[in-house]
Write a protein that holds these residues in place. Structure first.
Motif, PDB file in Angstrom:
ATOM      1  N   LEU A  11       6.103   8.324  -5.531  1.00 30.26           N
ATOM      2  CA  LEU A  11       6.779   9.123  -4.961  1.00 30.26           C
ATOM      3  C   LEU A  11       6.934  10.338  -6.285  1.00 30.26           C
ATOM      4  O   LEU A  11       6.582  11.900  -5.659  1.00 30.26           O
ATOM      5  N   ASN A  12       6.995  10.349  -7.347  1.00 27.55           N
ATOM      6  CA  ASN A  12       7.297  10.905  -8.481  1.00 27.55           C
ATOM      7  C   ASN A  12       5.918  12.256  -8.923  1.00 27.55           C
ATOM      8  O   ASN A  12       5.950  12.896  -9.162  1.00 27.55           O
ATOM      9  N   ILE A  13       4.284  10.978  -8.440  1.00 31.63           N
ATOM     10  CA  ILE A  13       2.875  11.137  -8.824  1.00 31.63           C
ATOM     11  C   ILE A  13       2.724  12.979  -8.356  1.00 31.63           C
ATOM     12  O   ILE A  13       1.932  13.669  -8.743  1.00 31.63           O
ATOM     13  N   GLU A  14       2.909  13.033  -6.688  1.00 33.31           N
ATOM     14  CA  GLU A  14       2.640  14.518  -6.570  1.00 33.31           C
ATOM     15  C   GLU A  14       3.122  14.806  -4.880  1.00 33.31           C
ATOM     16  O   GLU A  14       2.863  14.662  -3.845  1.00 33.31           O
ATOM     17  N   ARG A  15       4.442  15.020  -5.570  1.00 32.36           N
ATOM     18  CA  ARG A  15       5.118  15.398  -3.976  1.00 32.36           C
ATOM     19  C   ARG A  15       4.074  16.119  -2.789  1.00 32.36           C
ATOM     20  O   ARG A  15       4.023  17.069  -3.087  1.00 32.36           O
ATOM     21  N   GLY A  16       3.974  16.012  -1.629  1.00 31.03           N
ATOM     22  CA  GLY A  16       3.487  16.754  -0.352  1.00 31.03           C
ATOM     23  C   GLY A  16       2.163  16.921   0.069  1.00 31.03           C
ATOM     24  O   GLY A  16       1.479  16.466   0.808  1.00 31.03           O
ATOM     25  N   ARG A  17       1.089  16.290  -0.992  1.00 31.60           N
ATOM     26  CA  ARG A  17      -0.506  16.027  -1.075  1.00 31.60           C
ATOM     27  C   ARG A  17       0.055  14.407  -0.545  1.00 31.60           C
ATOM     28  O   ARG A  17      -1.277  14.253  -0.008  1.00 31.60           O
ATOM     29  N   LEU A  18       0.919  13.365  -1.278  1.00 32.08           N
ATOM     30  CA  LEU A  18       0.748  12.306  -1.309  1.00 32.08           C
ATOM     31  C   LEU A  18       1.597  11.424   0.028  1.00 32.08           C
ATOM     32  O   LEU A  18       2.949  12.320  -0.029  1.00 32.08           O
ATOM     33  N   LEU A  19       1.124  11.023   1.143  1.00 31.87           N
ATOM     34  CA  LEU A  19       2.391  10.358   1.893  1.00 31.87           C
ATOM     35  C   LEU A  19       2.478   8.461   1.212  1.00 31.87           C
ATOM     36  O   LEU A  19       0.853   7.454   1.733  1.00 31.87           O
ATOM     37  N   VAL A  20       3.355   8.058   0.489  1.00 26.91           N
ATOM     38  CA  VAL A  20       3.643   6.636  -0.047  1.00 26.91           C
ATOM     39  C   VAL A  20       4.029   6.331   1.285  1.00 26.91           C
ATOM     40  O   VAL A  20       5.488   6.265   1.595  1.00 26.91           O
ATOM     41  N   SER A  21       3.967   4.963   1.321  1.00 24.73           N
ATOM     42  CA  SER A  21       4.512   3.922   2.405  1.00 24.73           C
ATOM     43  C   SER A  21       4.419   2.400   2.159  1.00 24.73           C
ATOM     44  O   SER A  21       3.741   2.713   1.190  1.00 24.73           O
ATOM     45  N   ARG A  22       4.924   1.531   2.953  1.00 23.21           N
ATOM     46  CA  ARG A  22       5.972   0.322   1.952  1.00 23.21           C
ATOM     47  C   ARG A  22       4.752  -0.464   3.316  1.00 23.21           C
ATOM     48  O   ARG A  22       5.677  -0.356   4.440  1.00 23.21           O
ATOM     49  N   PHE A  23       3.928  -0.676   3.291  1.00 22.10           N
ATOM     50  CA  PHE A  23       3.191  -1.437   3.715  1.00 22.10           C
ATOM     51  C   PHE A  23       3.665  -3.361   4.055  1.00 22.10           C
ATOM     52  O   PHE A  23       3.263  -3.811   5.746  1.00 22.10           O
ATOM     53  N   GLY A  24       4.033  -3.745   3.543  1.00 24.84           N
ATOM     54  CA  GLY A  24       5.189  -5.066   3.573  1.00 24.84           C
ATOM     55  C   GLY A  24       5.090  -5.601   2.358  1.00 24.84           C
ATOM     56  O   GLY A  24       3.940  -5.639   1.345  1.00 24.84           O
ATOM     57  N   GLY A  25       6.020  -6.344   1.726  1.00 29.70           N
ATOM     58  CA  GLY A  25       6.075  -7.610   1.171  1.00 29.70           C
ATOM     59  C   GLY A  25       5.940  -6.465  -0.431  1.00 29.70           C
ATOM     60  O   GLY A  25       6.638  -5.769  -0.818  1.00 29.70           O
ATOM     61  N   ASP A  26       4.685  -6.935  -1.305  1.00 26.40           N
ATOM     62  CA  ASP A  26       4.466  -6.383  -2.129  1.00 26.40           C
ATOM     63  C   ASP A  26       3.277  -4.847  -2.337  1.00 26.40           C
ATOM     64  O   ASP A  26       2.687  -4.292  -3.168  1.00 26.40           O
ATOM     65  N   GLU A  27       3.021  -5.112  -1.372  1.00 29.67           N
ATOM     66  CA  GLU A  27       1.870  -3.637  -1.210  1.00 29.67           C
ATOM     67  C   GLU A  27       2.585  -2.659  -0.546  1.00 29.67           C
ATOM     68  O   GLU A  27       3.181  -2.473   0.293  1.00 29.67           O
ATOM     69  N   PHE A  28       1.733  -1.740  -0.675  1.00 24.78           N
ATOM     70  CA  PHE A  28       1.865  -0.170  -0.794  1.00 24.78           C
ATOM     71  C   PHE A  28       0.533   0.727  -0.308  1.00 24.78           C
ATOM     72  O   PHE A  28      -0.855   0.473  -0.250  1.00 24.78           O
ATOM     73  N   LEU A  29       0.541   1.186   0.736  1.00 28.17           N
ATOM     74  CA  LEU A  29      -0.320   1.938   1.282  1.00 28.17           C
ATOM     75  C   LEU A  29      -0.430   4.238   0.665  1.00 28.17           C
ATOM     76  O   LEU A  29       0.963   4.022   1.197  1.00 28.17           O
ATOM     77  N   ILE A  30      -1.002   4.367   0.262  1.00 24.60           N
ATOM     78  CA  ILE A  30      -0.797   5.809   0.159  1.00 24.60           C
ATOM     79  C   ILE A  30      -2.222   6.617   0.930  1.00 24.60           C
ATOM     80  O   ILE A  30      -3.131   6.507   0.830  1.00 24.60           O
ATOM     81  N   LEU A  31      -1.403   7.523   0.844  1.00 28.73           N
ATOM     82  CA  LEU A  31      -2.727   8.395   2.087  1.00 28.73           C
ATOM     83  C   LEU A  31      -2.387   9.881   1.346  1.00 28.73           C
ATOM     84  O   LEU A  31      -1.537  10.312   0.888  1.00 28.73           O
ATOM     85  N   ILE A  32      -3.472   9.818   0.954  1.00 27.01           N
ATOM     86  CA  ILE A  32      -4.129  11.483   0.336  1.00 27.01           C
ATOM     87  C   ILE A  32      -5.148  12.357   1.772  1.00 27.01           C
ATOM     88  O   ILE A  32      -5.291  12.192   2.045  1.00 27.01           O
ATOM     89  N   LYS A  33      -3.917  13.633   1.918  1.00 26.17           N
ATOM     90  CA  LYS A  33      -4.026  13.990   2.804  1.00 26.17           C
ATOM     91  C   LYS A  33      -5.466  15.343   2.604  1.00 26.17           C
ATOM     92  O   LYS A  33      -5.346  15.721   1.464  1.00 26.17           O
ATOM     93  N   ARG A  34      -5.879  15.503   3.251  1.00 32.23           N
ATOM     94  CA  ARG A  34      -7.156  16.916   2.804  1.00 32.23           C
ATOM     95  C   ARG A  34      -8.139  17.271   1.877  1.00 32.23           C
ATOM     96  O   ARG A  34      -7.540  17.871   0.841  1.00 32.23           O
ATOM     97  N   GLU A  35      -8.370  16.042   1.403  1.00 26.07           N
ATOM     98  CA  GLU A  35      -8.853  15.848   0.326  1.00 26.07           C
ATOM     99  C   GLU A  35     -10.759  15.506   0.280  1.00 26.07           C
ATOM    100  O   GLU A  35     -10.816  13.587   0.681  1.00 26.07           O
ATOM    101  N   GLU A  36     -11.208  15.495   0.313  1.00 23.21           N
ATOM    102  CA  GLU A  36     -12.897  14.866  -0.049  1.00 23.21           C
ATOM    103  C   GLU A  36     -13.159  14.782  -1.311  1.00 23.21           C
ATOM    104  O   GLU A  36     -14.399  13.825  -1.341  1.00 23.21           O
ATOM    105  N   ASN A  37     -12.932  15.342  -2.779  1.00 23.43           N
ATOM    106  CA  ASN A  37     -12.934  15.328  -3.494  1.00 23.43           C
ATOM    107  C   ASN A  37     -13.129  13.960  -4.127  1.00 23.43           C
ATOM    108  O   ASN A  37     -12.091  13.829  -5.067  1.00 23.43           O
TER     109      ASN A  37
END
Length: 945
Positions: free
Chosen positions: A573-599
């Motif tokens: 969560l501390n990497i960059e708030r606002g641009r990243l949506l960090v979620s727990r997918f289950g167990g030891d797995e996490f899903l991270i959404l990088i919004k509006r970025e194509e570079n």
């Protein structure tokens, strides 16, 4: 002549008197029957209403707890916990159970009447409750329990079981359960147990007439409540004291719910009404004596009136009779006649007045009885109203339109802490209770109602301050109109819905957030991703998995593992708030959404920042843990615009990153998709093969180096219609979790072949079966194998189980126990692929094995003349431990001769035979393969010469 005329007149008058007596008698009988029927119908109609009211109240009471059970089914943590395949011995220490237990404790705390909140796990045959894990005795079978049978037979989503006396608390208890299914099969259940005292107390407080009473009957006709029974004295309906029979329909109508029966020599009327939530019935009972008492009063009045009228007629008749007997009064006949006429006229008037008086008296009695009945009903309704108001923490309000005065019931005023008298000004009361925005919302709702835009007022508002912990209320109301159809009053109820709102917020939270890390869960992540994709915005998805996290849980404990997950979540969560949506997918797995970025470079920078997080060790209490991660990245809309496919792409790329070892990230490409498709194709082939008998077994002989005869065979699994190597489909079967089913199929097929050969009278030789590490999780395999051998009458000595050292990487003690149970059945254990691992020699000192199989790579490397001593040393070591040695993968005569010289016991490989089907095996079963090999070699040399 005058006397004769006078005599005839007297006779005519006597006849008239008799006619009047007859008419009066018949009228009285008809009137009595009519009143009796109306009275009976009125009482039975009231009996029906009482039954419907009680059943409605009981239905609401049960549905309140049924909704709690239904809400438990919406909790992903609970459902996934029930579907887990862990053992009952370790489930109590799992972190998932601690979360589930906390949820069960919260459910129990919602009502003092809840005795227990619990989960039933069918495969583990145990219960998880708010008090702990309950593991039953060995002879306990969940499928035989009454609540399980009732739930399985019920077509309802929520099942209300038959009440029972709790064996621990001694209290009258009811279980409310719902099933949980996985892939169409029953995986377990959720449920709560409630005490019946509150429900019984409510029924006991309800009176029916003067001496009537209600009884509660379950779906199997068991009496749950009867005022003359103790809770333990549960009886059948036939044991009430008399047989129930349907009464005459001309009195009770055509409704089949009315009955009459005799209990303890007392006759009763009875009415049934079924409840909507389950198949229970409530029966209201009233003694016939109540109706008969009123009828007796009517009979007494009728006798008095009829006797008085008859007495008058007799006196008049005597007077006329005397007038005929005394001739000396003839001269007064005319005068008496005139007087007689006047008397008759007066009598007629008296009789008419008397009839009117009697009719009025009957009407007054009926009206009095009706008023008395309404008075009793009003008192009953008042009592029910008080119970409902106190039980739901609600109040009654009234708004006087003309004076704009607002009245509120005392109970709710006290709950809000308002001490002023009723009739407080509308505006001042709203200003005291509500903030400006909440007041406007309520006023707008009232205004729409006043203008005809609403049929009723229905508005939820938040209070300005917390009034005795009441924060949110529901206001409902309807109008009362005057004779000119003008709105006079608005009245309704106010309900404290604070707890309901808190429960809704909590349910909403657990539906979208992970309770351990407070991160959004998979559902919340998918919603955010769908919005981004639908808005045609570019971005990326990262699938992050912690490497070898199971080792951390096993060595440091699940509580430390949970804290590491929390630390990882905080760091992400501390990497960059606002641009990243960090979620727990289950167990030891996490899903991270990088919004509006194509570079791509920017996306790679995010991946590097995440990997940087894991370079430093994570401190948890006294532990210093080092954690690596693997990241799979997929881009949208370039890779796909399908949400599920994007997540699958990232998952595939993550597994590719794991192959690179260490903390790495990999972008998804189409080649990975092709491998995934191939994997899906093979998975379908395996599942179809299980359903449609698509597997077959080949058998490779194991030849004695001493005699050249076949000592046994190794069973090798193949797909019938597809040339796919077991090297590819066995690991996939282990990954998708069907290796246990396949393993049982192989065992059945091998035992079946042994039985067939035994029935033909042939010699039996042992057959080796390869055993996967995952088959250790098949807790019922030992019993399955034991029952199979007993059924087919095959000794365990004709089976051999081949294991690899990877089988000991997890639960070493349990594995050794498992192997000892196999040996108790007479089965031999072989350690396969010996020489491939790093510590095979150390295993030989404690493993309960009978044989070792030298791996082909070991034979290929050391069966060179200069290195034959390595193989000889291994064989000597095995023999010193009383172990038999088998060499596999032998393809040349030179390898065979060197192994024979080194003392190897048995040879397996293409030198003697490739894997054969069962028919081919039968043809060489008793052949000496070494002699056949020597003949073939001699023949080949002669051909060359």
């Amino acid at each position: 002549m005058k006397s004769e005329k006078k005599y005839n007149t007297s006779n005519w008058i006597g006849v008239c008197f008799l006619v009047l007596v007859l008419i009066f008698t018949l009228s009285g009988v008809f009137l009595l029957i009519h009143i009796k029927n109306n009275l009976r119908k009125s009482i039975l109609g009231n009996l029906k209403k009482d039954t419907q009211i009680i059943s409605m109240e009981i239905d609401k009471y049960l549905c309140r707890y049924g909704e709690l059970v239904a809400q438990m089914l919406t909790n992903d943590a609970i459902v996934s916990f029930v579907k887990e395949n862990e053992s009952s011995e370790t489930i109590a220490s799992s972190p998932d159970y601690k979360k589930v237990k906390a949820t069960l404790e919260r459910i129990k705390s919602t009502s003092n009447n809840i005795a227990l909140a619990w989960l039933g796990m069918k495969e583990l045959n145990c219960l998880a409750t708010n008090e702990g894990i309950w593991v039953p005795d060995y002879d306990y079978d969940m499928e035989t329990r009454p609540w399980y049978i009732e739930m399985n037979q019920s077509n309802r989503k929520v099942t209300y079981t038959q009440p029972y006396i709790d064996g621990i608390t001694g209290k009258f208890t009811l279980s409310i359960v719902s099933p949980i299914y996985e892939h169409g099969r029953l995986a377990g259940s959720v449920g709560i147990d409630i005490h019946m005292e509150e429900l019984i107390s409510f029924i006991d407080s309800y009176s029916i007439g003067l001496k009537g009473f209600p009884i509660l009957i379950s779906s199997n006709d068991t009496i749950i409540y009867h005022p003359n029974m103790s809770l333990e004295a549960l009886m059948k309906i036939e044991e009430l004291g008399g047989k129930i029979k349907k009464t005459d329909s001309k009195f009770l109508g055509e409704s089949p719910e009315f009955y009459e029966y005799i209990e303890n020599n007392t006759e009763y009327y009875l009415f049934y009404n079924s409840m909507a939530s389950n198949d229970w019935r409530i029966a209201a009972i009233i003694p016939k004596s109540e109706i008969n008492a009123q009828m007796n009063q009517l009979n007494t009045m009728r006798i008095i009136i009829f006797g008085s009228f008859t007495t008058i007629l007799i006196i008049i008749a005597i007077m006329f009779r005397l007038s005929n007997n005394f001739k000396e009064l003839n001269e007064l006949y005319e005068k008496l006649g005139i007087k007689e006429k006047e008397l008759l006229e007066n009598n007629k008037k008296i009789f008419s007045a008397y009839e009117q008086l009697a009719n009025s008296e009957e009407k007054f009695k009926i009206q009095y009885a009706t008023i008395q009945d309404y008075t009793e009903k009003i008192e009953d309704l008042k009592q029910k109203y008080d119970i409902a108001i106190k039980g739901t923490n609600s109040g009654v309000w009234e708004y006087e339109v003309s004076g704009r005065n607002f009245y509120l019931s005392e109970d709710f005023k006290n709950a809000l802490g308002i001490t002023e008298k009723n009739g407080k000004d509308y505006n001042s009361l709203l200003n005291e209770l509500l903030a400006e925005n909440e007041r406007k919302k309520l006023e707008n709702e009232i205004a729409r109602f006043m203008s005809g835009g609403r049929e009723e007022i229905y508005c939820q508002v938040n209070l300005k301050n917390s009034f005795n912990r009441i924060q949110c209320i529901l206001i409902r109301g309807r109008g009362i109109f005057d004779g000119n159809n003008g709105l006079k009053l608005v009245s309704g109820i106010i309900l404290d819905i604070t707890k309901i709102k808190e429960q809704e917020k909590y349910i909403e939270y657990i539906a979208y957030y992970d309770p351990l890390t407070n991160l959004p869960n998979r559902i919340k992540f998918i919603e955010a991703l769908e919005k981004e994709v639908n808005d045609s915005q570019p971005g990326a998805i990262m699938f992050l998995d912690l490497d070898d996290f199971k080792r951390i849980n096993d060595t440091m404990g699940h509580s430390c593992g949970d804290k590491i997950l929390q630390k990882v979540a905080e760091s992400l969560l501390n990497i960059e708030r606002g641009r990243l949506l960090v979620s727990r997918f289950g167990g030891d797995e996490f899903l991270i959404l990088i919004k509006r970025e194509e570079n791509i470079n920017e996306i790679e920078n995010y991946a590097k920042k995440i990997i940087e997080v894991f370079k430093d060790n994570i401190m948890i209490e006294e532990y210093d843990a080092h954690v690596n991660c693997s990241i799979g990245i997929t881009l949208y809309p370039f890779d796909s615009i399908d949400v599920n496919k994007l997540i699958m792409n990232a998952d595939v790329a993550m597994y590719k990153a794991k192959d690179l070892a260490g903390s790495n990230y990999v972008f998804f490409n189409n080649k990975m998709a092709d491998k995934l498709k191939e994997k899906i194709k093979i998975e379908k082939l395996l599942r179809d093969a299980l359903k449609e008998n698509g597997f077959t077994l080949l058998y490779q002989p194991q030849v004695s180096t001493l005699t050249g005869n076949i000592l046994g065979f190794e069973a090798l699994l193949r797909l019938k219609a597809h040339e796919i190597s077991p090297i590819h489909f066995i690991p996939l079967a282990e990954e998708i979790g069907i290796i246990i089913e396949i393993g049982r199929w192989v065992t059945k097929e091998v035992v079946k072949q042994l039985k067939t050969r035994k029935e033909k009278g042939g010699e039996l030789k042992p057959i080796a079966i390869n055993f996967s590490a995952q088959q250790l999780h098949d807790s019922g395999y030992i019993e399955f194998l034991k029952a199979l051998l007993e059924k087919e009458k095959i000794s365990g000595e004709y089976l051999s189980i081949e294991i690899t050292e990877s089988i000991f990487l997890d639960k070493k003690d349990e594995t050794i126990t498992f192997l000892h149970k196999l040996k108790d059945l007479g089965i031999k254990i072989a350690l396969d692929d010996f020489g491939v691992g790093y510590s095979s020699l150390s295993y030989l000192t404690f493993l309960p094995v009978d044989k070792i199989k030298l791996d082909k790579t070991l034979n290929d490397k050391f069966l060179i003349m200069d290195d034959i001593m390595v193989i000889s040393s291994i064989i000597s070591l095995a023999h010193s431990l009383s172990l038999e040695v088998i060499a596999e993968g032998i393809e040349s005569i030179e390898q065979y001769l060197r192994l024979k010289e080194a003392g190897c016991d048995c040879i397996q490989g293409y030198l003697f035979s490739k894997p054969l089907d069962i028919e081919s095996i039968d043809r060489i079963y008793n052949d000496n393969l070494v002699q056949k090999l020597q003949k073939n070699i001699k023949f080949c040399k002669e051909e060359q010469l």
